[in-house]
Design an enzyme around this catalytic site. Structure first.
Site, mmCIF file in Angstrom:
data_model
loop_
_atom_site.group_PDB
_atom_site.id
_atom_site.type_symbol
_atom_site.label_atom_id
_atom_site.label_comp_id
_atom_site.label_asym_id
_atom_site.label_seq_id
_atom_site.Cartn_x
_atom_site.Cartn_y
_atom_site.Cartn_z
ATOM 1 N N LEU A 1 29.793 36.615 28.707
ATOM 2 C CA LEU A 1 30.067 36.635 30.146
ATOM 3 C C LEU A 1 29.171 37.633 30.867
ATOM 4 O O LEU A 1 28.661 37.350 31.953
ATOM 5 C CB LEU A 1 31.536 36.936 30.410
ATOM 6 C CG LEU A 1 32.476 35.756 30.256
ATOM 7 C CD1 LEU A 1 33.924 36.195 30.448
ATOM 8 C CD2 LEU A 1 32.140 34.655 31.246
ATOM 9 N N LEU B 1 35.593 46.800 32.898
ATOM 10 C CA LEU B 1 36.751 46.018 32.461
ATOM 11 C C LEU B 1 36.231 44.787 31.726
ATOM 12 O O LEU B 1 35.895 43.777 32.338
ATOM 13 C CB LEU B 1 37.616 45.622 33.656
ATOM 14 C CG LEU B 1 38.825 44.742 33.353
ATOM 15 C CD1 LEU B 1 39.761 45.411 32.352
ATOM 16 C CD2 LEU B 1 39.562 44.409 34.639
ATOM 17 N N ALA B 2 36.138 44.903 30.409
ATOM 18 C CA ALA B 2 35.615 43.820 29.574
ATOM 19 C C ALA B 2 36.725 42.815 29.299
ATOM 20 O O ALA B 2 37.833 43.186 28.910
ATOM 21 C CB ALA B 2 35.065 44.386 28.261
ATOM 22 N N HIS B 3 36.424 41.544 29.526
ATOM 23 C CA HIS B 3 37.417 40.490 29.327
ATOM 24 C C HIS B 3 36.701 39.153 29.196
ATOM 25 O O HIS B 3 35.503 39.050 29.441
ATOM 26 C CB HIS B 3 38.390 40.448 30.509
ATOM 27 C CG HIS B 3 37.700 40.173 31.803
ATOM 28 N ND1 HIS B 3 37.027 41.155 32.505
ATOM 29 C CD2 HIS B 3 37.543 39.036 32.500
ATOM 30 C CE1 HIS B 3 36.497 40.627 33.586
ATOM 31 N NE2 HIS B 3 36.784 39.329 33.610
ATOM 32 N N ALA B 4 37.462 38.150 28.819
ATOM 33 C CA ALA B 4 36.977 36.765 28.777
ATOM 34 C C ALA B 4 38.159 35.894 29.159
ATOM 35 O O ALA B 4 39.274 36.378 29.367
ATOM 36 C CB ALA B 4 36.438 36.413 27.390
#
Length: 150
Positions: free
Chosen positions: A48, A64-67
């Site tokens: 991402l 803010l690391a997310h998927a």
């Protein structure tokens, strides 16, 4: 507050990361270690940022690391990584990053609710600095919950 619980294995303090990829990987590995996600989720978080740029750097010093929710997410989860030396993500205003929060949600609505709760936790920019300086897991938890740390 609808933040997922923060397991001890999901809190990594004063870690060393060579670059943003290593910093995101640390947050992803903490989610995997705490049983919330598979390694594929970490790879999705990295993709991402590679695709969309450093949009995950949401405040000075904070990423803010997310998927997206999917089969890689076993349960809602949160991880916190503080970095011994901040790293550049390529964000025009919020680099360098010293705190990386990993977030995983099973369902989109819970994921969005957790993002909102995290935003509230960091309304006070001093919270980011306090978290970056945290020396133990209990202080890190208290800061995320909006409690003062002495």
């Amino acid at each position: 507050m609808s933040l997922p619980s923060l397991a001890d294995r999901a809190i990594v303090l004063q870690a060393h990361a060579a670059d943003w990829r290593a910093a995101v990987r640390l947050a992803g590995d903490a989610l995997v270690d705490s049983g919330c996600t598979t390694a594929e989720y970490t790879e999705a978080m990295l993709r991402l940022v590679e695709t969309h740029g450093p949009y995950i750097v949401i405040a000075p010093g904070l990423a803010l690391a997310h998927a997206r929710p999917g089969p890689e997410v076993r349960q809602d989860g949160l991880s916190v990584v503080t970095l011994a030396e901040p790293v550049e993500f390529g964000h025009a205003h919020n680099d360098p990053v010293s705190v990386v929060i990993g977030l995983a949600g099973v369902a989109a609505d819970a994921h969005l609710s957790a993002v909102a709760d995290l935003a509230n936790a960091f309304n006070d920019s001093a919270a980011i600095q306090a978290l970056a300086r945290a020396t133990n897991r209990e202080d890190a938890r208290a800061i995320l919950e909006g409690r003062r740390v002495s």
